[in-house]
Every structure is written in structure tokens, then in C-alpha cells.
Design a protein around this motif. Structure first.
Motif, PDB file in Angstrom:
ATOM      1  N   GLN A 148       0.960  -1.071  -0.032  1.00  0.00           N
ATOM      2  CA  GLN A 148      -0.060   0.010  -0.040  1.00  0.00           C
ATOM      3  C   GLN A 148       0.987   1.232  -0.062  1.00  0.00           C
ATOM      4  OE1 GLN A 148      -2.525  -0.266   3.376  1.00  0.00           O
ATOM      5  NE2 GLN A 148      -3.964  -1.515   2.349  1.00  0.00           N
ATOM      6  N   TYR A 149       2.088   1.138   0.582  1.00  0.00           N
ATOM      7  CA  TYR A 149       2.848   2.288   0.504  1.00  0.00           C
ATOM      8  C   TYR A 149       4.233   2.336  -0.445  1.00  0.00           C
ATOM      9  CZ  TYR A 149       0.530   2.210   5.053  1.00  0.00           C
ATOM     10  OH  TYR A 149      -0.267   2.115   6.069  1.00  0.00           O
ATOM     11  N   SER A 161       4.556   5.528  -2.215  1.00  0.00           N
ATOM     12  CA  SER A 161       4.503   6.670  -1.710  1.00  0.00           C
ATOM     13  C   SER A 161       6.167   6.998  -1.144  1.00  0.00           C
ATOM     14  CB  SER A 161       3.741   7.192  -0.347  1.00  0.00           C
ATOM     15  OG  SER A 161       3.836   5.831   0.481  1.00  0.00           O
ATOM     16  N   VAL A 162       6.896   5.861  -1.472  1.00  0.00           N
ATOM     17  CA  VAL A 162       8.354   5.942  -0.847  1.00  0.00           C
ATOM     18  C   VAL A 162       9.472   5.782  -2.131  1.00  0.00           C
ATOM     19  CG1 VAL A 162      10.065   4.631   0.307  1.00  0.00           C
ATOM     20  CG2 VAL A 162       7.733   4.865   1.095  1.00  0.00           C
TER      21      VAL A 162
END
Length: 199
Positions: free
Chosen positions: A160-161, A164-165
Motif C-alpha cells: 500500500q505504501y 509513496s516511497v
């Protein structure tokens, strides 16, 4: 009836034990199935007692005829109430009568059973004295058996992340590797089995 390491256990000895058990349980065992079950359990108990007695004898334990006689006429003997009067005194006539009528034992077979009983009790007492457990060990065992844990956890889905990284650049990776080369080598040496592959 049975042999234990070459030593014969007589039917009479088993029957004495069966009658004693029936007296203790205050049951006449009129049902043949119940009596057969009691006999089977008693044979097993007598075999176990014979094995323990043999171990006791191997350790040099013995009982003299005089000590055995004193045991039989003392209240240490579980059968003593059968042989005593109302005041708790041993009565020779009661002894003879109860052996013949209730236990259906001869004095010789009864003494043999009691000799085994005494030696087994001494052997078990000896073994129990060899096992010493400190208070700290008891407490530790109790604590471990009764220990509870409160665990809190968080479910995490890294996918899910991912967006965003930012992924590190090649230069950042090279710098990090140079800075931690010794740590990486130490980890590899410690965990080399994980990375070995058969050719």
C-alpha cells in the motif's frame, strides 16, 4: 500366575491382593465382570511391586524376620485394623482368623506379600529423597506454567505504501554499502549457511 524377571508371582499372592482391595473399597464384587477387572488391575499392581522389590534388593535393601514381624503387628501395616481389638491392640487370634477367612492367606504367603510391601515402600522413600528441588526451581516452574502474555500487533501491508516511497538512487546505495561494508561482511559470515548453494 506370572513371572517377573524369572521370579514367579503366585496366584495366591494375587488373590490376597484382590481380597485386600475389595476390603479397602468395601465392595463384595458380586458382578463377575467387575471381579475380573479388579483381578487384572491387581495383577498389574503386583507385577509393578515385584519390579520395584527387585530394584530394592539390587541396592542391598532387606528386612529381617524380626523387623517384618514388628511391621505386621504395628499400625504401619495397612491391614492392622483387621488384627486388632477395639483398643488398638494386636490380637493373635484375630490375625489367624482374618488371614484364613478374609484374606484366605497362609501366614507364609502373607509374610511374603508384606516383605515385598516394606521393601517397595523403603525403595520409593529412598528415591524420593534423591530428588531435591529448590524453592527457586519450584517457583520458576510455577511461574512458567502460569505465565501469560499480552501481545499487541499491527497488520501492515507494505504494498500500500510502495508508491509513496522513492527508491534510492544507485549512488545512495553505493555510499550506504561503503559505509556499512564491515557490518555487511560480519552479517554474511555469521549467516553464510543461508547463502550457500549446492553447485
Amino acid at each position: 500366575a506370572a513371572k517377573v524377571n524369572g521370579e514367579e508371582i503366585s496366584i495366591r499372592e494375587v488373590e490376597i491382593s484382590v481380597r485386600r482391595q475389595a476390603l479397602i473399597q468395601q465392595d463384595s464384587y458380586d458382578d463377575p465382570a467387575d471381579l475380573a477387572r479388579l483381578r487384572q488391575e491387581t495383577v498389574q499392581q503386583v507385577i509393578e511391586q515385584a519390579l520395584l522389590e527387585q530394584q530394592a534388593r539390587k541396592m542391598g535393601m532387606a528386612i529381617s524376620e524380626e523387623s517384618l514381624s514388628q511391621y505386621i503387628v504395628s499400625n504401619e501395616n495397612p491391614d492392622f485394623p483387621l488384627f486388632s481389638d477395639r483398643d488398638g491392640r494386636f490380637v493373635p487370634k484375630n490375625y489367624r482368623d482374618q488371614l484364613g477367612q478374609l484374606l484366605r492367606a497362609t501366614p507364609e504367603s502373607y509374610r511374603r506379600a508384606k516383605r515385598r510391601e516394606v521393601l517397595v515402600n523403603r525403595y520409593i522413600r529412598f528415591l524420593s529423597l534423591q530428588v531435591q528441588v529448590s524453592d527457586a526451581e519450584l517457583k520458576d516452574t510455577f511461574d512458567r506454567a502460569n505465565r501469560t502474555w499480552n501481545v499487541e500487533y499491527l497488520k501492515f501491508a507494505p504494498g500500500q505504501y510502495a508508491d509513496s516511497v522513492e527508491a534510492p538512487s544507485e549512488e545512495e546505495v553505493t555510499t550506504a554499502v561503503k559505509a556499512r561494508t564491515k557490518d555487511i561482511e560480519a552479517y554474511y559470515k555469521k549467516n553464510s549457511a543461508k547463502y550457500n548453494r549446492d553447485a
